[in-house]
Design an enzyme around this catalytic site. Sequence first.
Site, PDB file in Angstrom:
ATOM      1  N   PRO A   1       0.666  -1.761  -0.108  1.00  0.00           N
ATOM      2  CA  PRO A   1      -0.129   0.190  -0.261  1.00  0.00           C
ATOM      3  C   PRO A   1       0.630   1.406   0.201  1.00  0.00           C
ATOM      4  O   PRO A   1       1.739   1.485   0.490  1.00  0.00           O
ATOM      5  CB  PRO A   1      -0.903  -0.235   1.242  1.00  0.00           C
ATOM      6  CG  PRO A   1      -0.980  -1.980   1.640  1.00  0.00           C
ATOM      7  CD  PRO A   1       0.392  -1.839   0.712  1.00  0.00           C
ATOM      8  N   GLU A   2       0.463   2.528  -0.235  1.00  0.00           N
ATOM      9  CA  GLU A   2       1.024   3.537  -0.668  1.00  0.00           C
ATOM     10  C   GLU A   2       0.724   4.094   0.512  1.00  0.00           C
ATOM     11  O   GLU A   2      -0.370   4.360   1.154  1.00  0.00           O
ATOM     12  CB  GLU A   2       0.763   4.041  -2.182  1.00  0.00           C
ATOM     13  CG  GLU A   2       1.677   2.946  -3.535  1.00  0.00           C
ATOM     14  CD  GLU A   2       1.600   4.008  -4.578  1.00  0.00           C
ATOM     15  OE1 GLU A   2       2.487   4.874  -4.586  1.00  0.00           O
ATOM     16  OE2 GLU A   2       2.179   3.278  -5.965  1.00  0.00           O
TER      17      GLU A   2
ATOM     18  N   LYS B   1       4.487   5.595   4.372  1.00  0.00           N
ATOM     19  CA  LYS B   1       3.454   3.847   4.993  1.00  0.00           C
ATOM     20  C   LYS B   1       3.857   3.315   6.966  1.00  0.00           C
ATOM     21  O   LYS B   1       2.982   2.372   6.800  1.00  0.00           O
ATOM     22  CB  LYS B   1       4.375   3.378   4.707  1.00  0.00           C
ATOM     23  CG  LYS B   1       4.256   3.658   2.460  1.00  0.00           C
ATOM     24  CD  LYS B   1       5.729   2.582   2.150  1.00  0.00           C
ATOM     25  CE  LYS B   1       4.972   3.190   0.495  1.00  0.00           C
ATOM     26  NZ  LYS B   1       5.811   2.402  -0.748  1.00  0.00           N
TER      27      LYS B   1
ATOM     28  N   ARG C   1      12.752  -2.518  -8.596  1.00  0.00           N
ATOM     29  CA  ARG C   1      10.907  -2.922  -9.129  1.00  0.00           C
ATOM     30  C   ARG C   1      10.577  -2.419 -10.729  1.00  0.00           C
ATOM     31  O   ARG C   1      11.586  -1.109 -11.291  1.00  0.00           O
ATOM     32  CB  ARG C   1      10.309  -1.292  -8.530  1.00  0.00           C
ATOM     33  CG  ARG C   1      10.740  -1.657  -6.802  1.00  0.00           C
ATOM     34  CD  ARG C   1       9.973  -2.554  -6.569  1.00  0.00           C
ATOM     35  NE  ARG C   1       8.506  -2.524  -6.207  1.00  0.00           N
ATOM     36  CZ  ARG C   1       7.508  -1.816  -5.570  1.00  0.00           C
ATOM     37  NH1 ARG C   1       8.188  -0.921  -4.829  1.00  0.00           N
ATOM     38  NH2 ARG C   1       6.711  -1.999  -6.000  1.00  0.00           N
TER      39      ARG C   1
END
Length: 271
Positions: A2-3, A52, A258
């Site tokens: 989750p951002e 986060k 990524r």
Amino acid sequence: MPEGHTVHRLAAEHQRMFGGRRVAASSPQGRFAEGAARVDGRVLVEADAHGKHLLVRFDDERTLHVHLGIYGKYVFGAVPAPEPVGAVRLRLAGAAGFADLRGPNACELLEPGDVKVLRDRLGPDPLRADGDPEVAWRRVGRARTPIAVLLMDQSVVAGPGNIYRAEVLFRRGIDPRLPGRRLTREQWAGIWDDLVVLMAAGVRAGRIDTVRPEHMPEAMGRPPRVDGHGGEVYVYRRAGLPCLVCGSEVRTVELAARNLFWCPGCQPSAV
């Protein structure tokens, strides 16, 4: 993972459901039994987020620190709470409802000094009133590292993840491979301001939308995007598709482990 906007939503939901009230705490799974026992019966004073990281402070000055990581998940519900299902690390319950936490990367109680240590190692958060873009610029402006990598470094900017970094760089027309030290202050100011706007919209909507009105499906006569990782976006997970703005093929490459997405037409090479 989750951002940051998701964690700020979680903080707001904790505050709405439990703020200023005593909570019952348990660890059905058993892995947080000692911590839950310390929280049980305490008043939840404040729920906050930094990047986060979810920070829930109780009336004994201890703070529950949760980092969801890749697999962490919260489920909120009304009372009476059902019997826990699955590996529930922590359940908080009160008169207004319950919150079940499963699979977090971190779930721990911190003393005030430990909270400061955590905050000090995080960069400024675009969603926080105390978020200072100049603090991040002092690192970005002298770094040889590509800006796309810097935006994922939580010690530089806290909160953005893979979607926001790809989208904000597209919206600003910046080559994601450009070293931080080759950005201008004006470019950095534009990145920060866009993060503030986009992430605040994410908090409100509960999803990530980065496309301007003229590029929305109804405006362009195209089908809406279907993807559980966000709403309408320009480049994220659109590799091989035409850019919504210039028609160039959206590209992807692995950068710092990524997948990075960008449009070579709208983000011309500056390397």
